[in-house]
Design a protein around this motif. Structure first.
Motif, short mmCIF file in Angstrom:
data_model
loop_
_atom_site.label_atom_id
_atom_site.label_comp_id
_atom_site.label_asym_id
_atom_site.label_seq_id
_atom_site.Cartn_x
_atom_site.Cartn_y
_atom_site.Cartn_z
N ARG A 221 0.84 -1.19 0.00
CA ARG A 221 0.00 0.00 0.00
C ARG A 221 0.88 1.24 0.00
N ALA A 222 0.30 2.36 -0.39
CA ALA A 222 1.07 3.60 -0.46
C ALA A 222 1.45 4.09 0.94
N ILE A 223 2.61 4.73 1.02
CA ILE A 223 3.02 5.36 2.28
C ILE A 223 2.32 6.70 2.39
N LEU A 224 1.74 6.94 3.55
CA LEU A 224 0.88 8.11 3.74
C LEU A 224 1.62 9.21 4.52
N PHE A 225 1.58 10.43 3.97
CA PHE A 225 2.10 11.61 4.68
C PHE A 225 0.93 12.55 4.92
N ASP A 226 0.56 12.71 6.17
CA ASP A 226 -0.61 13.51 6.55
C ASP A 226 -0.15 14.86 7.07
N ASP A 227 -0.61 15.95 6.42
CA ASP A 227 -0.24 17.30 6.85
C ASP A 227 -1.02 17.78 8.06
#
Length: 241
Positions: A45-51
């Motif tokens: 799955r995609a790696i998530l970067f949450d602002d």
């Protein structure tokens, strides 16, 4: 609020403009600011970067203007919007909340064939992601411990004014916010992250008088507040999506 009514900028009402919102405003749910990194190999799955923030939302409006002053009233409406800053906007469809809006898109003005004294303005407004509980609440607190209850599920970023002199500590939920050399009063805006003092009509930057650190916030539920000296007035700015 009556069906179709609105208030723009706390100064211009639909009655003053002889206008009404004709549609039930279409309001988008704000998009969460996230970045998905799909480049790593071997990960399912995609790696998530949450602002930790949201993009603006759109509000689609059709507003009808009646009477001989219809064209002039449309210009009044647009002039209040076109100030280069967010303007408070309340609508009959969501009367318990205030939106902060700007105009970025074009609009269209139509005149039906059957009436010389009627215009319809179709416009898209860009709104800040949070809407604010209305009417705005203000609490004044002395040196006694007090509790503010945040009724929403989101952290609030308040406006605060402290009246007093010298060194003053404001404590919120066990975190101390220290101010030095206060001369009569000091104000801060946690959303804008700014500290100032008002001397008559002159605004004086006072950021140096607040100890370095995060600005105060109010969590969902109970918030315990104490002040070492003087009084503090807090506009909580309760907000939700």
């Amino acid at each position: 609020m009556e069906r179709g009514s609105f208030v723009l900028g706390h100064q211009l009402t639909s009655d003053q403009l002889n206008a009404r919102i004709l549609n039930y405003p279409t309001i988008a749910v704000p998009e969460r600011k996230m970045t998905l990194n799909t480049s790593p190999v071997g990960i399912d799955r995609a790696i998530l970067f949450d602002d930790g923030a949201y993009n603006n939302r759109d509000i689609q409006l059709i507003i009808g203007f009646e009477g001989k002053q219809a064209d002039s009233n449309i210009q009044k409406f647009l002039s209040v919007l076109d100030t280069g800053k967010y303007i408070d906007f309340q609508m009959y469809s969501d009367p318990d909340y205030t939106y902060q809006v700007i105009r970025q898109s074009t609009g269209t003005i139509a005149r039906p064939n059957y009436s010389d004294g009627y215009r319809e303005l179709t416009i898209m407004l860009s709104a800040a992601p949070y809407r604010y509980v209305a009417p705005a609440q203000t609490e004044t607190i002395t040196t006694l411990i007090s509790t503010l209850v945040n009724p929403t599920n989101y952290v609030a970023k308040p406006y605060i004014k402290i009246v007093g002199s010298g060194s003053i500590t404001l404590t919120i939920n066990g975190t101390d916010y220290r101010f030095s050399n206060v001369t009569g009063s000091i104000e801060l805006d946690s959303a804008m992250q700014n500290v100032w003092h008002t001397n008559g009509k002159i605004i004086v930057n006072e950021n140096a008088k607040m100890a370095i650190g995060p600005f105060p916030t109010l969590k969902p539920g109970n918030n315990n507040i104490n002040l070492s000296a003087g009084t503090v007035t807090i506009e909580p700015r309760w907000r939700t999506l």
